[in-house]
Design a protein around this motif. Structure first.
Motif, PDB file in Angstrom:
ATOM      1  N   ASN A  93       9.597  -4.721 -10.978  1.00 30.64           N
ATOM      2  CA  ASN A  93      10.375  -3.835 -10.118  1.00 30.64           C
ATOM      3  C   ASN A  93       9.467  -3.168  -9.074  1.00 30.64           C
ATOM      4  N   LYS A  94       8.265  -2.773  -9.488  1.00 28.06           N
ATOM      5  CA  LYS A  94       7.311  -2.156  -8.559  1.00 28.06           C
ATOM      6  C   LYS A  94       6.912  -3.154  -7.461  1.00 28.06           C
ATOM      7  N   GLU A  95       6.627  -4.391  -7.860  1.00 30.17           N
ATOM      8  CA  GLU A  95       6.242  -5.405  -6.869  1.00 30.17           C
ATOM      9  C   GLU A  95       7.414  -5.770  -5.959  1.00 30.17           C
ATOM     10  N   TRP A  96       8.616  -5.821  -6.506  1.00 32.93           N
ATOM     11  CA  TRP A  96       9.795  -6.126  -5.692  1.00 32.93           C
ATOM     12  C   TRP A  96      10.010  -5.034  -4.641  1.00 32.93           C
ATOM     13  N   ASN A  97       9.872  -3.764  -5.051  1.00 26.57           N
ATOM     14  CA  ASN A  97      10.000  -2.656  -4.098  1.00 26.57           C
ATOM     15  C   ASN A  97       8.914  -2.715  -3.026  1.00 26.57           C
ATOM     16  N   ARG A  98       7.732  -3.115  -3.425  1.00 25.79           N
ATOM     17  CA  ARG A  98       6.622  -3.218  -2.469  1.00 25.79           C
ATOM     18  C   ARG A  98       6.923  -4.236  -1.379  1.00 25.79           C
ATOM     19  N   TYR A  99       7.347  -5.431  -1.764  1.00 21.98           N
ATOM     20  CA  TYR A  99       7.650  -6.469  -0.770  1.00 21.98           C
ATOM     21  C   TYR A  99       8.925  -6.146   0.012  1.00 21.98           C
ATOM     22  N   ARG A 100       9.883  -5.506  -0.615  1.00 14.38           N
ATOM     23  CA  ARG A 100      11.107  -5.128   0.090  1.00 14.38           C
ATOM     24  C   ARG A 100      10.822  -4.069   1.154  1.00 14.38           C
ATOM     25  N   ASP A 101      10.005  -3.062   0.800  1.00 14.47           N
ATOM     26  CA  ASP A 101       9.648  -2.032   1.783  1.00 14.47           C
ATOM     27  C   ASP A 101       8.862  -2.634   2.946  1.00 14.47           C
ATOM     28  N   ALA A 102       7.966  -3.562   2.635  1.00 13.45           N
ATOM     29  CA  ALA A 102       7.203  -4.212   3.709  1.00 13.45           C
ATOM     30  C   ALA A 102       8.135  -4.996   4.631  1.00 13.45           C
ATOM     31  N   TYR A 103       9.110  -5.683   4.059  1.00 11.38           N
ATOM     32  CA  TYR A 103      10.056  -6.457   4.877  1.00 11.38           C
ATOM     33  C   TYR A 103      10.926  -5.521   5.730  1.00 11.38           C
ATOM     34  N   LYS A 104      11.381  -4.400   5.151  1.00 13.18           N
ATOM     35  CA  LYS A 104      12.179  -3.423   5.909  1.00 13.18           C
ATOM     36  C   LYS A 104      11.366  -2.829   7.060  1.00 13.18           C
ATOM     37  N   ASN A 105      10.100  -2.480   6.770  1.00 13.15           N
ATOM     38  CA  ASN A 105       9.246  -1.933   7.831  1.00 13.15           C
ATOM     39  C   ASN A 105       9.024  -2.948   8.952  1.00 13.15           C
ATOM     40  N   ARG A 106       8.858  -4.197   8.584  1.00  8.20           N
ATOM     41  CA  ARG A 106       8.655  -5.230   9.585  1.00  8.20           C
ATOM     42  C   ARG A 106       9.905  -5.413  10.440  1.00  8.20           C
ATOM     43  N   LEU A 107      11.086  -5.355   9.825  1.00 11.29           N
ATOM     44  CA  LEU A 107      12.330  -5.482  10.595  1.00 11.29           C
ATOM     45  C   LEU A 107      12.541  -4.281  11.517  1.00 11.29           C
ATOM     46  N   ALA A 108      12.076  -3.101  11.100  1.00 11.42           N
ATOM     47  CA  ALA A 108      12.228  -1.899  11.908  1.00 11.42           C
ATOM     48  C   ALA A 108      11.140  -1.791  12.973  1.00 11.42           C
ATOM     49  N   GLY A 109      10.161  -2.690  12.971  1.00 12.07           N
ATOM     50  CA  GLY A 109       9.100  -2.685  13.959  1.00 12.07           C
ATOM     51  C   GLY A 109       7.945  -1.787  13.604  1.00 12.07           C
ATOM     52  N   ARG A 110       7.893  -1.303  12.357  1.00 13.90           N
ATOM     53  CA  ARG A 110       6.790  -0.462  11.925  1.00 13.90           C
ATOM     54  C   ARG A 110       5.716  -1.322  11.268  1.00 13.90           C
ATOM     55  N   LYS A 111       4.557  -0.715  11.111  1.00 16.57           N
ATOM     56  CA  LYS A 111       3.436  -1.407  10.477  1.00 16.57           C
ATOM     57  C   LYS A 111       3.634  -1.404   8.953  1.00 16.57           C
ATOM     58  N   ASP A 112       3.317  -2.521   8.300  1.00 18.44           N
ATOM     59  CA  ASP A 112       3.433  -2.592   6.841  1.00 18.44           C
ATOM     60  C   ASP A 112       2.064  -2.909   6.248  1.00 18.44           C
ATOM     61  N   GLU A 113       1.969  -2.900   4.918  1.00 22.63           N
ATOM     62  CA  GLU A 113       0.673  -3.085   4.259  1.00 22.63           C
ATOM     63  C   GLU A 113       0.139  -4.509   4.384  1.00 22.63           C
ATOM     64  N   PHE A 114       0.980  -5.478   4.759  1.00 20.79           N
ATOM     65  CA  PHE A 114       0.539  -6.864   4.891  1.00 20.79           C
ATOM     66  C   PHE A 114       0.190  -7.235   6.333  1.00 20.79           C
ATOM     67  N   THR A 115       0.199  -6.263   7.220  1.00 20.52           N
ATOM     68  CA  THR A 115      -0.182  -6.493   8.614  1.00 20.52           C
ATOM     69  C   THR A 115      -1.500  -5.758   8.867  1.00 20.52           C
ATOM     70  N   VAL A 116      -2.534  -6.503   9.225  1.00 15.94           N
ATOM     71  CA  VAL A 116      -3.849  -5.930   9.482  1.00 15.94           C
ATOM     72  C   VAL A 116      -4.215  -6.221  10.931  1.00 15.94           C
ATOM     73  N   ASP A 117      -4.403  -5.179  11.745  1.00 14.60           N
ATOM     74  CA  ASP A 117      -4.790  -5.294  13.149  1.00 14.60           C
ATOM     75  C   ASP A 117      -3.843  -6.221  13.919  1.00 14.60           C
ATOM     76  N   GLY A 118      -2.563  -6.079  13.663  1.00 16.57           N
ATOM     77  CA  GLY A 118      -1.566  -6.876  14.359  1.00 16.57           C
ATOM     78  C   GLY A 118      -1.423  -8.295  13.830  1.00 16.57           C
ATOM     79  N   ASP A 119      -2.205  -8.657  12.837  1.00 15.63           N
ATOM     80  CA  ASP A 119      -2.144 -10.001  12.250  1.00 15.63           C
ATOM     81  C   ASP A 119      -1.377  -9.932  10.927  1.00 15.63           C
ATOM     82  N   GLU A 120      -0.305 -10.695  10.838  1.00 12.93           N
ATOM     83  CA  GLU A 120       0.518 -10.709   9.620  1.00 12.93           C
ATOM     84  C   GLU A 120      -0.090 -11.676   8.606  1.00 12.93           C
ATOM     85  N   ARG A 121      -0.541 -11.132   7.464  1.00 14.48           N
ATOM     86  CA  ARG A 121      -1.102 -11.986   6.415  1.00 14.48           C
ATOM     87  C   ARG A 121      -0.009 -12.738   5.664  1.00 14.48           C
TER      88      ARG A 121
END
Length: 196
Positions: A93-121
């Motif tokens: 559940n913790k990992e699912w929330n982590r990836y879901r929040d990252a996906y929501k942030n990416r859709l909203a145009g905000r920076k997420d934990e998987f984006t480093v210096d504008g590069d999406e890992r």
């Protein structure tokens, strides 16, 4: 005619001797032995509600039915199974929330934990696949928890049934070995003993 009478008399005597021989073989020579045997066979009375009680107790609190049956060593196994399922559910559940929040942030145009210096890992499809993976693992964890809970109830019920099962030495299956004096060989087998 006389031979028929002699044969009838002979069979009559044979019948009478057989009855007296059987009567002697049925005579009890040591009555104290019977008293001790009957004292050894003091069984607990059958309790028809014991399996239902054990199942009910396990349904209320997992492991309580095993305690009711006196099988205390099974209680840690019940809690280990349920606890393992709970641990993996919380982790997934913790990992699912982590990836879901990252996906929501990416859709909203905000920076997420998987984006480093504008590069999406991880790509957007990778985030979606990760969410599906952890959601499926959460569901499997719930099934594991429910499975151990139901198994706990079934175990308590079956164990309560089997505790009342009469296992005595009146019926026993034992290996048997006899030495044949005529041939000098050993005969192996099983003997089924049934005592009344």
């Amino acid at each position: 005619m006389k031979t028929n009478r002699v044969l009838s008399f002979f069979f009559f005597l044979l019948f009478v001797f057989t009855l007296t021989a059987q009567e002697d073989s049925l005579r009890i020579e040591n009555p104290e032995l019977i008293d001790t045997i009957s004292e050894e066979k003091d069984y607990k009375p059958y309790n028809a509600l014991a399996p239902a009680k054990a199942a009910f107790y396990s349904a209320i609190l997992p492991g309580l039915g095993q305690a009711y049956n006196g099988k205390y060593w099974k209680i840690p196994l019940v809690y280990a199974g349920i606890g393992t399922g709970v641990y993996f559910y919380i982790n997934n559940n913790k990992e699912w929330n982590r990836y879901r929040d990252a996906y929501k942030n990416r859709l909203a145009g905000r920076k997420d934990e998987f984006t480093v210096d504008g590069d999406e890992r991880i790509s957007d499809d990778g985030l979606i696949r990760a969410q599906e993976f952890y959601r499926r693992n959460k569901e499997i964890s719930i099934l594991v928890i429910a499975g151990f809970y139901v198994l706990n109830i079934i175990d308590a019920n079956v164990n309560a049934h089997l505790q009342q099962f009469n296992v005595s030495e009146d019926l026993s299956l034992k290996p048997n070995m006899e030495f044949d004096d005529f041939t000098g060989k050993s005969n192996y087998g099983l003997s089924l003993n049934f005592r009344f």
